[in-house]
Design a protein around this motif. Structure first.
Motif, PDB file in Angstrom:
ATOM      1  N   LEU A  53      75.716  51.718  32.825  1.00 13.74           N
ATOM      2  CA  LEU A  53      76.776  52.656  33.201  1.00 13.74           C
ATOM      3  C   LEU A  53      77.226  52.440  34.642  1.00 13.74           C
ATOM      4  CD1 LEU A  53      75.620  55.982  31.504  1.00 13.74           C
ATOM      5  CD2 LEU A  53      77.276  54.315  30.697  1.00 13.74           C
ATOM      6  N   ASP A  54      76.334  51.964  35.491  1.00 13.97           N
ATOM      7  CA  ASP A  54      76.692  51.753  36.890  1.00 13.97           C
ATOM      8  C   ASP A  54      77.543  50.506  37.090  1.00 13.97           C
ATOM      9  OD1 ASP A  54      75.254  53.985  37.608  1.00 13.97           O
ATOM     10  OD2 ASP A  54      73.421  52.870  38.054  1.00 13.97           O
ATOM     11  N   GLN A  55      77.280  49.443  36.311  1.00 17.32           N
ATOM     12  CA  GLN A  55      77.910  48.149  36.568  1.00 17.32           C
ATOM     13  C   GLN A  55      78.860  47.673  35.475  1.00 17.32           C
ATOM     14  OE1 GLN A  55      75.120  45.182  38.251  1.00 17.32           O
ATOM     15  NE2 GLN A  55      73.563  46.774  38.115  1.00 17.32           N
ATOM     16  N   ALA A  56      78.767  48.223  34.290  1.00 20.61           N
ATOM     17  CA  ALA A  56      79.609  47.778  33.187  1.00 20.61           C
ATOM     18  C   ALA A  56      80.806  48.712  33.010  1.00 20.61           C
ATOM     19  CB  ALA A  56      78.794  47.718  31.898  1.00 20.61           C
ATOM     20  N   ASP A  57      81.770  48.239  32.263  1.00 27.56           N
ATOM     21  CA  ASP A  57      82.911  49.059  31.870  1.00 27.56           C
ATOM     22  C   ASP A  57      82.578  49.656  30.507  1.00 27.56           C
ATOM     23  OD1 ASP A  57      85.801  49.853  32.252  1.00 27.56           O
ATOM     24  OD2 ASP A  57      85.945  48.835  30.335  1.00 27.56           O
ATOM     25  N   VAL A  58      82.317  50.954  30.454  1.00 27.72           N
ATOM     26  CA  VAL A  58      81.878  51.610  29.224  1.00 27.72           C
ATOM     27  C   VAL A  58      82.911  52.644  28.802  1.00 27.72           C
ATOM     28  CG1 VAL A  58      79.969  52.777  28.059  1.00 27.72           C
ATOM     29  CG2 VAL A  58      79.504  51.339  30.053  1.00 27.72           C
ATOM     30  N   ILE A  59      83.360  52.544  27.565  1.00 27.21           N
ATOM     31  CA  ILE A  59      84.322  53.513  27.036  1.00 27.21           C
ATOM     32  C   ILE A  59      83.793  54.074  25.723  1.00 27.21           C
ATOM     33  CG2 ILE A  59      86.379  52.553  28.147  1.00 27.21           C
ATOM     34  CD1 ILE A  59      87.006  51.029  25.591  1.00 27.21           C
ATOM     35  N   LEU A  71      81.240  51.539  23.498  1.00 23.72           N
ATOM     36  CA  LEU A  71      80.995  50.119  23.715  1.00 23.72           C
ATOM     37  C   LEU A  71      80.961  49.876  25.217  1.00 23.72           C
ATOM     38  CD1 LEU A  71      83.791  48.524  24.730  1.00 23.72           C
ATOM     39  CD2 LEU A  71      84.347  48.654  22.325  1.00 23.72           C
ATOM     40  N   ALA A  72      80.259  48.810  25.602  1.00 24.78           N
ATOM     41  CA  ALA A  72      80.144  48.454  27.017  1.00 24.78           C
ATOM     42  C   ALA A  72      80.546  46.993  27.199  1.00 24.78           C
ATOM     43  CB  ALA A  72      78.702  48.660  27.504  1.00 24.78           C
ATOM     44  N   LEU A 108      88.432  51.287  19.885  1.00 26.17           N
ATOM     45  CA  LEU A 108      87.638  51.014  21.092  1.00 26.17           C
ATOM     46  C   LEU A 108      87.641  49.527  21.428  1.00 26.17           C
ATOM     47  CD1 LEU A 108      84.330  53.131  21.064  1.00 26.17           C
ATOM     48  CD2 LEU A 108      86.302  53.360  22.579  1.00 26.17           C
ATOM     49  N   LEU A 109      87.455  48.690  20.405  1.00 25.67           N
ATOM     50  CA  LEU A 109      87.473  47.243  20.638  1.00 25.67           C
ATOM     51  C   LEU A 109      88.833  46.796  21.165  1.00 25.67           C
ATOM     52  CD1 LEU A 109      85.527  45.959  17.504  1.00 25.67           C
ATOM     53  CD2 LEU A 109      84.789  45.737  19.879  1.00 25.67           C
ATOM     54  N   ARG A 110      89.877  47.361  20.586  1.00 21.25           N
ATOM     55  CA  ARG A 110      91.238  47.017  21.024  1.00 21.25           C
ATOM     56  C   ARG A 110      91.435  47.396  22.494  1.00 21.25           C
ATOM     57  NH1 ARG A 110      95.420  46.302  22.924  1.00 21.25           N
ATOM     58  NH2 ARG A 110      97.484  46.004  22.038  1.00 21.25           N
ATOM     59  N   GLN A 111      90.977  48.572  22.882  1.00 24.65           N
ATOM     60  CA  GLN A 111      91.101  49.003  24.267  1.00 24.65           C
ATOM     61  C   GLN A 111      90.200  48.178  25.182  1.00 24.65           C
ATOM     62  OE1 GLN A 111      93.321  51.347  25.525  1.00 24.65           O
ATOM     63  NE2 GLN A 111      92.641  50.383  27.427  1.00 24.65           N
ATOM     64  N   GLY A 112      88.981  47.891  24.702  1.00 24.46           N
ATOM     65  CA  GLY A 112      88.066  47.078  25.495  1.00 24.46           C
ATOM     66  C   GLY A 112      88.631  45.697  25.778  1.00 24.46           C
ATOM     67  N   MET A 116      89.726  43.953  29.298  1.00 25.29           N
ATOM     68  CA  MET A 116      89.284  42.618  29.708  1.00 25.29           C
ATOM     69  C   MET A 116      90.477  41.774  30.153  1.00 25.29           C
ATOM     70  SD  MET A 116      86.422  41.399  26.931  1.00 25.29           S
ATOM     71  CE  MET A 116      85.678  42.639  25.891  1.00 25.29           C
ATOM     72  N   GLN A 117      91.569  41.849  29.429  1.00 17.49           N
ATOM     73  CA  GLN A 117      92.764  41.082  29.796  1.00 17.49           C
ATOM     74  C   GLN A 117      93.238  41.475  31.189  1.00 17.49           C
ATOM     75  OE1 GLN A 117      96.546  42.185  28.200  1.00 17.49           O
ATOM     76  NE2 GLN A 117      97.189  40.057  27.874  1.00 17.49           N
ATOM     77  N   ALA A 118      93.241  42.770  31.461  1.00 17.31           N
ATOM     78  CA  ALA A 118      93.685  43.253  32.767  1.00 17.31           C
ATOM     79  C   ALA A 118      92.759  42.778  33.884  1.00 17.31           C
ATOM     80  CB  ALA A 118      93.760  44.782  32.759  1.00 17.31           C
ATOM     81  N   ARG A 119      91.462  42.605  33.574  1.00 19.01           N
ATOM     82  CA  ARG A 119      90.500  42.135  34.569  1.00 19.01           C
ATOM     83  C   ARG A 119      90.409  40.614  34.619  1.00 19.01           C
ATOM     84  NH1 ARG A 119      87.447  46.481  32.229  1.00 19.01           N
ATOM     85  NH2 ARG A 119      86.302  44.968  30.970  1.00 19.01           N
TER      86      ARG A 119
END
Length: 403
Positions: A53-59, A71-72, A108-112, A116-119
């Motif tokens: 939770l501190d280092q990953a992008d979790v939604i 998902l993380a 969730l996968l679609r948003q994740g 990722m694309q934005a990052r």
């Protein structure tokens, strides 16, 4: 208001940690007994997973204040043919059963993937609980794991080498030094940051030891991570920079002849051990290991090192993606003589048609274009397939991490 109308997608934060952990435990059916078998206590696993939770992008999806699906995505990097790529490491995927079949994970996968694309994470890796499930969403097999079992009488004879082996703590800096050099040469390997190293060690037994091979100039050239239990020497990973280091590490293993009845372990590359051993009548099992998917084909192609052929190459593709519209349509792949690629929208007639799964496994060289064409995963004219065959480097993907 229906249950679906009550649900809201949002970021899973540190304050949701207990719910995040409970959902993981439920979905993956991790019991207290499982934790005790690997020497973990309840408090330890909770503390260990907090960095997610501190280092990953979790939604996740929330039903009011209750976290019901998540998902993380870890911020990782991988080496693809000598070039560093930002990689979104997908993990912690799960939904409570009473919220299944509502399309929550698809969204969730679609948003994740959009995040990722934005990052600029143009590729994503994951360890699959179900290969068909993730294949339907655009991921494909890109690496294998081979397990082997060698009886004590089959261990190789000691061969003289100029270097030596030292047993060290697994946290010794020379282990990381060797892996850094190794991963810079191994296609598809993880470039381990602190988070990747933490995940790499997470479920290991306390008895894990490092055996490091040093050459005659006292430079580390390889390592073995192992433990011994009930007369069996278990190998977690063996890494070596050259044949001398490999022989030196097997000499060390062979020195346990009178202590163990057999050696079991893993190899993460297409290198059957049987051929190397004098007595090759050993047990070897190869199974798919990690999956990957290209997140943004244009981003990925611009970074990707094609083989330099000295002349410009051009192939028009019809690309399909089951989730992401930006990877769908007709594109022309242009590759300069020095191997720089570009993918542009096109109205030309496609010479090749394929999906994002096939493009991923092809560009990572897990499967060659000619093979994919032979099994109809890639459909196109022979000349276009030949161009792709010549543009993609040949090197077996290596990936030994787990998260």
């Amino acid at each position: 208001m229906s249950r679906l109308d009550r649900l809201k997608m949002g970021k899973v934060e540190t304050k949701h940690f207990q719910q995040f952990n409970e959902l993981l435990r439920y979905v993956f059916q991790v019991t207290k007994k499982d934790l005790q078998m690997v020497g973990w206590e309840e408090r330890e696993i909770a503390l260990a997973k907090k960095p997610v939770l501190d280092q990953a992008d979790v939604i996740g999806w929330f039903d009011g204040e209750k976290l019901v699906s998540q998902l993380a995505v870890y911020p990782f990097q991988v080496n693809i043919f000598g070039r560093t790529f930002e990689m979104g490491g997908l993990t912690g995927v799960g939904t409570y059963p009473e919220y299944a079949n509502m399309g929550l994970m698809y969204k969730l996968l679609r948003q994740g993937l959009a995040d990722m694309q934005a990052r600029k994470q143009s590729i994503s890796y994951l360890f699959p609980y179900s290969i068909p499930y993730y294949r339907r969403r655009g991921w494909e097999i890109i690496s294998d794991k081979m397990t082997f079992e060698v009886r004590d009488v089959q261990l190789p004879k000691i061969r003289k080498v100029p270097g030596y082996v030292e047993r060290l703590n697994i946290e010794h800096s020379d282990v990381r030094t060797v892996y850094k050099l190794f991963s810079s040469k191994m296609h598809a390997a993880m470039i381990r940051n602190e988070l990747a190293w933490d995940e790499y060690w997470r479920w290991d037994v306390d008895e894990l030891t490092a055996a490091v091979y040093y050459d005659h100039t006292h430079k580390p050239h390889g390592y073995l991570l192992y433990w011994i239990s009930e007369d069996v020497l278990h190998i977690k990973e063996m890494v070596y920079m050259d044949e001398e280091a490999r022989i030196g590490l097997w000499n060390f293993i062979g020195a346990h002849f009178s202590m163990v009845s057999k050696v079991v372990g893993n190899i993460f590359m297409n290198e059957p051990l049987a051929f190397w051993l004098e007595d090759g009548d050993i047990k070897e099992t190869i199974s798919p290991y990690f999956l990957a998917r290209i997140v943004d084909a244009k981003q990925f192609i611009e970074q990707y090192p094609f083989r330099a052929t000295g002349i410009e190459r051009k192939v028009t593709l019809l690309l399909e993606d089951p989730m992401l519209e930006w990877n769908q349509g007709i594109f022309t792949l242009l590759v300069s003589g020095n191997g720089q690629g570009k993918l542009i929208q096109s109205e030309d007639n496609p010479a090749v048609s394929l999906d994002i799964q096939t493009l991923t496994t092809m560009l990572l060289s897990y499967k060659r274009p000619s093979y994919l064409a032979a099994i109809s995963r890639l459909k196109g004219d022979e000349a276009a397939v030949d161009i792709l065959e010549n543009l993609i480097e040949r090197q077996t993907p290596y990936f030994s991490d787990y998260y």
